[in-house]
Design a protein around this motif. Structure first.
Motif, PDB file in Angstrom:
ATOM      1  N   THR A 425       0.827  -1.208   0.000  1.00  0.00           N
ATOM      2  CA  THR A 425       0.000   0.000   0.000  1.00  0.00           C
ATOM      3  C   THR A 425       0.868   1.268   0.000  1.00  0.00           C
ATOM      4  O   THR A 425       0.563   2.235  -0.683  1.00  0.00           O
ATOM      5  N   PHE A 426       1.970   1.235   0.760  1.00  0.00           N
ATOM      6  CA  PHE A 426       2.839   2.416   0.769  1.00  0.00           C
ATOM      7  C   PHE A 426       3.512   2.623  -0.595  1.00  0.00           C
ATOM      8  O   PHE A 426       3.661   3.745  -1.060  1.00  0.00           O
ATOM      9  N   VAL A 427       3.885   1.513  -1.249  1.00  0.00           N
ATOM     10  CA  VAL A 427       4.461   1.645  -2.594  1.00  0.00           C
ATOM     11  C   VAL A 427       3.400   2.220  -3.546  1.00  0.00           C
ATOM     12  O   VAL A 427       3.677   3.106  -4.349  1.00  0.00           O
ATOM     13  N   LEU A 428       2.171   1.729  -3.393  1.00  0.00           N
ATOM     14  CA  LEU A 428       1.082   2.237  -4.238  1.00  0.00           C
ATOM     15  C   LEU A 428       0.836   3.734  -3.966  1.00  0.00           C
ATOM     16  O   LEU A 428       0.632   4.521  -4.891  1.00  0.00           O
ATOM     17  N   LEU A 551      -5.000   2.676   5.020  1.00  0.00           N
ATOM     18  CA  LEU A 551      -3.824   3.536   4.874  1.00  0.00           C
ATOM     19  C   LEU A 551      -4.004   4.564   3.754  1.00  0.00           C
ATOM     20  O   LEU A 551      -3.151   5.416   3.541  1.00  0.00           O
ATOM     21  N   LEU A 552      -5.102   4.449   3.017  1.00  0.00           N
ATOM     22  CA  LEU A 552      -5.312   5.360   1.887  1.00  0.00           C
ATOM     23  C   LEU A 552      -6.130   6.573   2.323  1.00  0.00           C
ATOM     24  O   LEU A 552      -7.050   6.445   3.117  1.00  0.00           O
ATOM     25  N   ASN A 553      -5.790   7.743   1.773  1.00  0.00           N
ATOM     26  CA  ASN A 553      -6.651   8.899   2.019  1.00  0.00           C
ATOM     27  C   ASN A 553      -7.670   9.017   0.874  1.00  0.00           C
ATOM     28  O   ASN A 553      -7.623   8.274  -0.107  1.00  0.00           O
ATOM     29  N   LYS A 554      -8.568   9.945   1.045  1.00  0.00           N
ATOM     30  CA  LYS A 554      -9.683  10.085   0.104  1.00  0.00           C
ATOM     31  C   LYS A 554      -9.210  10.289  -1.342  1.00  0.00           C
ATOM     32  O   LYS A 554      -9.679   9.636  -2.272  1.00  0.00           O
ATOM     33  N   ASP A 555      -8.230  11.173  -1.509  1.00  0.00           N
ATOM     34  CA  ASP A 555      -7.729  11.460  -2.855  1.00  0.00           C
ATOM     35  C   ASP A 555      -7.116  10.220  -3.500  1.00  0.00           C
ATOM     36  O   ASP A 555      -7.226  10.015  -4.716  1.00  0.00           O
ATOM     37  N   GLU A 578     -15.380 -14.213 -19.916  1.00  0.00           N
ATOM     38  CA  GLU A 578     -14.864 -14.610 -18.595  1.00  0.00           C
ATOM     39  C   GLU A 578     -13.818 -13.623 -18.105  1.00  0.00           C
ATOM     40  O   GLU A 578     -13.783 -13.254 -16.928  1.00  0.00           O
ATOM     41  N   GLU A 579     -12.945 -13.213 -19.024  1.00  0.00           N
ATOM     42  CA  GLU A 579     -11.887 -12.270 -18.643  1.00  0.00           C
ATOM     43  C   GLU A 579     -12.502 -10.940 -18.193  1.00  0.00           C
ATOM     44  O   GLU A 579     -12.060 -10.326 -17.223  1.00  0.00           O
ATOM     45  N   LYS A 580     -13.539 -10.525 -18.920  1.00  0.00           N
ATOM     46  CA  LYS A 580     -14.209  -9.262 -18.585  1.00  0.00           C
ATOM     47  C   LYS A 580     -14.791  -9.331 -17.183  1.00  0.00           C
ATOM     48  O   LYS A 580     -14.643  -8.423 -16.383  1.00  0.00           O
ATOM     49  N   LYS A 581     -15.486 -10.436 -16.926  1.00  0.00           N
ATOM     50  CA  LYS A 581     -16.115 -10.609 -15.617  1.00  0.00           C
ATOM     51  C   LYS A 581     -15.057 -10.564 -14.515  1.00  0.00           C
ATOM     52  O   LYS A 581     -15.232  -9.932 -13.468  1.00  0.00           O
ATOM     53  N   TRP A 582     -13.950 -11.251 -14.806  1.00  0.00           N
ATOM     54  CA  TRP A 582     -12.857 -11.311 -13.836  1.00  0.00           C
ATOM     55  C   TRP A 582     -12.268  -9.913 -13.609  1.00  0.00           C
ATOM     56  O   TRP A 582     -12.059  -9.488 -12.466  1.00  0.00           O
ATOM     57  N   LEU A 583     -12.027  -9.186 -14.705  1.00  0.00           N
ATOM     58  CA  LEU A 583     -11.442  -7.842 -14.578  1.00  0.00           C
ATOM     59  C   LEU A 583     -12.392  -6.915 -13.840  1.00  0.00           C
ATOM     60  O   LEU A 583     -11.958  -6.078 -13.039  1.00  0.00           O
ATOM     61  N   LYS A 584     -13.685  -7.099 -14.109  1.00  0.00           N
ATOM     62  CA  LYS A 584     -14.681  -6.275 -13.409  1.00  0.00           C
ATOM     63  C   LYS A 584     -14.541  -6.470 -11.899  1.00  0.00           C
ATOM     64  O   LYS A 584     -14.532  -5.484 -11.132  1.00  0.00           O
ATOM     65  N   SER A 585     -14.384  -7.707 -11.489  1.00  0.00           N
ATOM     66  CA  SER A 585     -14.267  -7.982 -10.050  1.00  0.00           C
ATOM     67  C   SER A 585     -12.957  -7.440  -9.494  1.00  0.00           C
ATOM     68  O   SER A 585     -12.873  -7.032  -8.343  1.00  0.00           O
ATOM     69  N   LYS A 586     -11.922  -7.439 -10.342  1.00  0.00           N
ATOM     70  CA  LYS A 586     -10.606  -6.950  -9.901  1.00  0.00           C
ATOM     71  C   LYS A 586     -10.570  -5.426  -9.805  1.00  0.00           C
ATOM     72  O   LYS A 586      -9.636  -4.864  -9.228  1.00  0.00           O
ATOM     73  N   THR A 587     -11.538  -4.770 -10.438  1.00  0.00           N
ATOM     74  CA  THR A 587     -11.520  -3.306 -10.472  1.00  0.00           C
ATOM     75  C   THR A 587     -12.727  -2.709  -9.742  1.00  0.00           C
ATOM     76  O   THR A 587     -13.122  -1.571 -10.007  1.00  0.00           O
ATOM     77  N   THR A 588     -13.264  -3.504  -8.834  1.00  0.00           N
ATOM     78  CA  THR A 588     -14.387  -3.009  -8.022  1.00  0.00           C
ATOM     79  C   THR A 588     -13.955  -1.755  -7.268  1.00  0.00           C
ATOM     80  O   THR A 588     -12.860  -1.702  -6.723  1.00  0.00           O
ATOM     81  N   ARG A 589     -14.844  -0.759  -7.278  1.00  0.00           N
ATOM     82  CA  ARG A 589     -14.512   0.502  -6.604  1.00  0.00           C
ATOM     83  C   ARG A 589     -14.335   0.321  -5.091  1.00  0.00           C
ATOM     84  O   ARG A 589     -15.100  -0.398  -4.460  1.00  0.00           O
ATOM     85  N   ILE A 590     -13.361   0.994  -4.547  1.00  0.00           N
ATOM     86  CA  ILE A 590     -13.179   1.014  -3.098  1.00  0.00           C
ATOM     87  C   ILE A 590     -14.171   2.038  -2.547  1.00  0.00           C
ATOM     88  O   ILE A 590     -14.206   3.181  -3.010  1.00  0.00           O
ATOM     89  N   PRO A 591     -14.979   1.656  -1.542  1.00  0.00           N
ATOM     90  CA  PRO A 591     -15.951   2.623  -1.011  1.00  0.00           C
ATOM     91  C   PRO A 591     -15.213   3.784  -0.327  1.00  0.00           C
ATOM     92  O   PRO A 591     -14.207   3.567   0.344  1.00  0.00           O
ATOM     93  N   LEU A 592     -15.710   4.979  -0.537  1.00  0.00           N
ATOM     94  CA  LEU A 592     -15.068   6.179   0.064  1.00  0.00           C
ATOM     95  C   LEU A 592     -15.473   6.331   1.533  1.00  0.00           C
ATOM     96  O   LEU A 592     -16.615   6.120   1.877  1.00  0.00           O
TER      97      LEU A 592
END
Lengths: 592, 592
Positions: A425-428, A551-555, A578-592
């Motif tokens: 997370t810190f690297v990110l 560890l993430l801030n809002k921005d 299948e790949e689309k479905k998988w990518l969709k799950s991998k890119t689920t929004r993090i709730p603010l």
């Protein structure tokens, strides 16, 4: 590579024999060919033959009783494995070589060097600094290693690649015209182009001599009237087929050809020019203009056509990577997959693209502790099975007709300890801090580097490599001078393409690196118009399972969500259901 | 200052007459005395006499038909007011003077300079860069201005100040011993000390010739056996009273004295050494060691005794400032208070301290639009009444036996528009980002500068001055080399004292600057021990009425609350009951 019998190193013994024959006290050998590129043809891998070291940067000095390899932080772990006990490893810095020579050579001793490999500024600086010791620098007509390297690969140059001209953006004639117009304003009679990426870009020509870099290997001499002479190893007629205006000579002719320019003003870059060329210019009383950087700017600042292609190229490259990650996640627990297998499979996915030429460097597929070796490369013979319990670092890229890519993800197949998630997370956070930065157009690369690192510094963390490097357009994956690193550097410029790749490594344990490529853009919404920002062009999700959201801030959350939206919307057209479905799950929004 | 009659500038006419007499094409005059300090005695204010410019940095070049003043961004507004139309103002940068001379002097023309005022490296560089034009540089025995400056202040040096010895931390003998021990390791026979702050520190002696800087003005020549010769304008016997070992000569003797060191190795800093001294060393075949910076480090890296005193000193200085702000807030609506009145009143509060010597620079008390003039100084004659509707910028400091202070606050007496509050808050965020930063011990000043600015860049804001400067110990309020600015600089070091002063300015409208001093400290909690942080030592509350709390993140609120707790707990013992109550209300915690 090293012929090691009972602690004796036969290669070193042979080189020392050469030293005695030539009456030299030392010989200096950089990892480099005459074009100074990062990737060199096999027949020019002299440092590898000499020492066994396979890294991309290093300089060896061999004396009668010592053998030293100077390398930077990236390669320390690797070099310790590759070199035998006859070699000593020292840190490569601007002054470490000079200091070593000062301390280890006696007054009036001599050092041999290959004037095609050593750059003009290096030789000038060494001579200057060691003048007080009256050290003699002897340019060798034949490299000492060439005398003893019997099983050397054949020395030849392949034909240029057929490259669809629409991808070049601008005709070669127009590029040359702009350049000569600029030369006129500076009263420059000619320019000697010693960097193949600049020559390749100017001529709209690409070669196939290097595994991962489609450089056309040659020198160019452009006179202000637009005449361009090329000096290469290629068959004369072949180049003439590419463009009738190209006049090709053997590269060896360049040195004698320079005498045609007695007392003229010629531009050359002494930081990249082989010493032999610079010396020939001095002998011929040529006025040397060493700071005409217009061609360099033309190459490193991407034009609008190139930028449009780069964006497209990154979509298809991102899709290939996502397909691979989908495949890996679904197969890792079903079969044994080695790091090498993974790199081959990833190449397969990239190869399906019609514009694909080659990898842009040897894929770093590193499981667990191998991730801490910054420039690790799995080989067919020596490669670890990817462990599902470890994190997996994957740094790879492709060469395409429409751009060069370079992307790193660190992924996980299982629940990782909180500590690992925090590091990730810190690297990110560090990556995001640069990706969303707005900066004044006078900001230098080392200042941006500090900004990116400061997020890690806050935790007492750091990494021993640069944060970003310039990237070519269907050229070298490392393109200089644009750079974001501790090294003092110049301000970035609108249109440059750079990587953003902070990391964190614990030797023998694991490595984390997160890399995207970014284009420098103007911030039009702010007046006065002197602010820049980055547009991220690489497209692949980050590993949600390794993010500690607390560890993430809002921005930062907003940035990740928007980036992931972009990833999905840009890649979906290339993916299966299948790949689309998988990518969709991998890119689920993090709730603010 | 300028004798301006009907557009004619008599001073310039007189100087041009001198140019003709000396057969010179140009004369170059920096704002400087021979000691190169920022504050100079009145009798050395030649640039002010010549041009009318009263700023602390600038270089003038006068030719037969041109008069140019080179200054940096801080002084542009001020110079435009102070100079008449005969002068042209250009930006001062490393290369701007060279470029101007290249373009405005013809081949083989001559330029006169005062070799006591121009520094060695400046003259070397100018000569080097203009060698191709065969420009002749003529050192003048008498400065051209001295020929025409009739009402010049008397040239004399005051007696040293009586300074309680306990505040020096280390006896002069011990400091000299450490220095000569280090000289021995480098085979240095002698060191010429041309920077009065270094001499003052080494000798534990302070002078009273400058209004705001208690420097002892002199040069020193320390031989490796510990003998110290002083070259100053002071009466010989007086210095002997301070310390019997001090041998004092007239400063003019230094040049001839150097001949005693023929063929010896002497250390001098060419970046601060007057050209005349450097030339004398060369004439005498002296081996010049130009990179022995041990004394400089001893001065700029505060020792533990100095640090303890600095912390104490800042408490009393902070209390004086708080008392003043309390007084100002309670009187501003009752009576007319000019900027000048305010600066006098503030000095009164500081003067009540038994260790107080003087202000550390002329107070910048700037109401409304004057705040945008970065180095504004209200005078008795010309000073604005402080308007309650405007924000008020106050940058001030004191010289004490136990330290030097420098602090800026921007305050408000009335409700300000949201826009102003937001600007204030972004400047505060920038200040905090530096104050709470943890950074690698290889981080350079310009990298820290970028980190502090990036908070403002995000909003498209910036400021045209450095973020921080080194501060002396009872010496100059600007002490170099420690610096946090765009200028390329070296890594900060544990024990250095620096300011943290980001700002934002809108010309003709307002200025915001927030400044505290900070000591560089090691971060002991992180292993390996190669991280640094800052400890803020200045103590005064920020303006709560100007903070938009919605723009602050959690870490920033915590920092402000903790800092305000520190302010109150450290200052309360110095305050009256009413002042304490008031400060308590000013430091109320922001809810998280």
């Amino acid at each position: 590579m090293v012929n090691d019998i009972m602690g004796k190193n036969l290669v070193l013994e042979n080189i020392r024999h050469q030293l005695k024959l030539k009456d030299l006290n030392a010989f200096i050998q950089p990892r480099r060919d005459m074009y100074g590129g990062e990737e060199v043809p096999d027949y020019d891998e002299r440092l590898k033959f000499l020492s066994g070291f396979t890294g991309s940067a290093g300089i060896a000095i061999v004396t009668i009783d010592k053998a030293i390899l100077f390398i930077d932080g990236r390669y320390v772990l690797q070099a310790k494995i590759e070199l035998d006990e006859n070699w000593e490893i020292l840190s490569l810095s601007e002054d470490s070589i000079i200091k070593w020579l000062e301390e280890n050579l006696c007054n009036k001793q001599s050092i041999g060097y290959d004037p095609w490999l050593m750059r003009a500024n290096e030789v000038i600086k060494l001579k200057e600094k060691l003048i007080y010791k009256e050290i003699i620098f002897e340019a060798q007509e034949v490299n000492l290693i060439d005398h003893i390297w019997t099983d050397r690969s054949p020395i030849k140059q392949n034909d240029p690649i057929k490259w669809p001209s629409k991808f070049f953006g601008l005709e070669s004639e127009k590029k040359i015209f702009s350049l000569t117009q600029k030369m006129k304003t500076k009263d420059i009679d000619a320019i000697i182009i010693t960097q193949p990426n600049q020559l390749s870009w100017l001529l709209n020509i690409r070669g196939s001599d290097l595994d991962c870099t489609p450089l056309f290997l040659g020198f160019g001499l452009l006179t202000v009237d637009g005449t361009l002479k090329i000096f290469s190893r290629i068959n004369k007629k072949i180049l003439n087929n590419v463009n009738k205006k190209f006049i090709n000579h053997s590269f060896k002719k360049l040195v004698s050809y320079i005498s045609n320019f007695k007392n003229k003003k010629i531009s050359v870059n002494p930081f990249y020019c082989p010493s032999i060329i610079y010396e020939a210019m001095k002998v011929n009383n040529i006025v040397i203009e060493d700071n005409f950087l217009f061609l360099q700017s033309m190459v490193t600042i991407k034009n609008s056509v190139e930028i449009a292609f780069i964006k497209n190229c990154h979509k298809r490259d991102g899709a290939a990577l996502v397909k691979f990650l989908f495949w890996l996640e679904h197969n890792i627990s079903l079969q044994k997959i080695s790091e090498y297998d993974a790199s081959i499979k990833l190449k397969e996915f990239r190869s399906q693209d019609k514009n694909f030429i080659s990898e842009s460097f040897n894929t770093i597929a590193a499981s667990g502790s191998n991730g801490a070796i910054v420039h690790y490369r799995p080989s067919k013979i020596k490669s670890k099975i990817i462990e599902t319990k470890d994190i997996f670092l994957l740094d790879s890229g492709g060469q395409y007709f429409d751009g060069t890519t370079d992307i790193t993800r660190t992924i996980s197949f299982s629940e990782q300890p909180q500590r690992i998630k925090n590091y990730y997370t810190f690297v990110l956070k560090s990556h995001i801090s640069l990706a969303k930065l707005i900066f004044h157009n006078e900001t230098c690369g080392n200042e941006l580097d500090a900004i990116a690192r400061s997020v890690l510094w806050e935790q007492g963390l750091d990494y021993d490599h640069g944060t970003g490097h310039g990237v070519g357009y269907g050229l070298g994956v490392h393109e200089f001078p644009p750079i974001i690193s501790r090294r003092k550097s110049e301000p970035l410029q609108n249109g440059q393409l750079l990587s953003n790749e902070p990391g964190y490594y614990v030797p023998n344990k694991f490595g984390i690196r997160l890399e995207n490529l970014m284009i420098v853009e103007k911030v039009n919404s702010i007046k006065p118009n002197n602010f820049l920002k980055f547009l991220t062009v690489s497209l692949c999700h980050f590993e949600m399972n390794l993010i500690n959201k607390n560890l993430l801030n809002k921005d930062e959350i907003i940035w990740i969500n928007e980036y992931h939206d972009d990833v999905y919307s840009n890649l979906k057209e290339f993916l299966t259901k299948e790949e689309k479905k998988w990518l969709k799950s991998k890119t689920t929004r993090i709730p603010l």
